[in-house]
Write a protein that holds these residues in place. Structure first.
Motif, mmCIF file in Angstrom:
data_model
loop_
_atom_site.group_PDB
_atom_site.id
_atom_site.type_symbol
_atom_site.label_atom_id
_atom_site.label_comp_id
_atom_site.label_asym_id
_atom_site.label_seq_id
_atom_site.Cartn_x
_atom_site.Cartn_y
_atom_site.Cartn_z
ATOM 1 N N UNK A 171 77.602 -8.815 -59.439
ATOM 2 C CA UNK A 171 77.032 -8.797 -58.396
ATOM 3 C C UNK A 171 76.121 -9.055 -58.022
ATOM 4 N N UNK A 172 75.214 -8.875 -56.887
ATOM 5 C CA UNK A 172 73.797 -9.904 -56.347
ATOM 6 C C UNK A 172 72.664 -8.954 -56.537
ATOM 7 N N UNK A 173 71.853 -9.598 -57.053
ATOM 8 C CA UNK A 173 70.510 -8.577 -57.167
ATOM 9 C C UNK A 173 70.458 -7.630 -55.647
ATOM 10 N N UNK A 200 84.600 -3.808 -60.243
ATOM 11 C CA UNK A 200 84.525 -3.530 -61.847
ATOM 12 C C UNK A 200 86.445 -3.498 -61.884
ATOM 13 N N UNK A 201 86.771 -2.550 -61.536
ATOM 14 C CA UNK A 201 88.220 -2.169 -61.731
ATOM 15 C C UNK A 201 89.347 -3.305 -61.381
ATOM 16 N N UNK A 202 89.324 -4.184 -60.110
ATOM 17 C CA UNK A 202 89.785 -5.202 -59.470
ATOM 18 C C UNK A 202 89.764 -6.441 -61.077
ATOM 19 N N UNK A 212 72.621 -8.287 -63.830
ATOM 20 C CA UNK A 212 73.380 -7.690 -63.074
ATOM 21 C C UNK A 212 74.569 -8.224 -63.504
ATOM 22 N N UNK A 213 75.388 -6.538 -63.388
ATOM 23 C CA UNK A 213 77.115 -7.429 -64.395
ATOM 24 C C UNK A 213 77.222 -8.150 -63.284
#
Length: 116
Positions: free
Chosen positions: A38-40, A8-10, A25-26
């Protein structure tokens, strides 16, 4: 080792990136185009790559970190085991994914890798 917080930060440090859910997912988008999510599977990231040749090279170079499944066969993306990747390597992958998906007007101002 990297975490979802590192992702998230990057990712959100890159130009014109937004975060919103995709497949529950995000996910991270540049100018409306997804480049990572993001994967499940827990602690796994789906990360776009420039093309299938690059995908194969990445998979061959580091199979402990990068992998794929039948679902992603023929798709220019790799799956990343976050627990196995260093933050600087994750930054490189996300930068390459951003470069692969960003519109030309953003890429012309310099690569994402220069920004992280």
């Amino acid at each position: 080792m990297s975490t979802e917080d590192d992702v998230r930060r990057l990712a959100t440090a890159l130009p014109e990136v937004s975060e919103k859910p995709s497949y529950g997912t995000p996910a991270f988008f540049v100018a409306g185009r997804i480049f990572a999510r993001m994967h499940e599977m827990p602690e796994v990231l789906v990360c776009w790559v420039p093309d299938l040749d690059e995908k194969e090279a990445l998979l061959a170079a580091d199979p402990a970190v990068l992998f794929t499944t039948d679902h992603y066969r023929g798709h220019a993306s790799v799956l990343v085991r976050l627990a196995e990747i260093e933050v600087d390597e994750l930054a490189e992958l996300l930068g390459a994914a951003w470069d692969a998906r960003a519109p030309r007007r953003l890429r012309e101002t310099g690569t994402a890798r220069e920004r992280l």
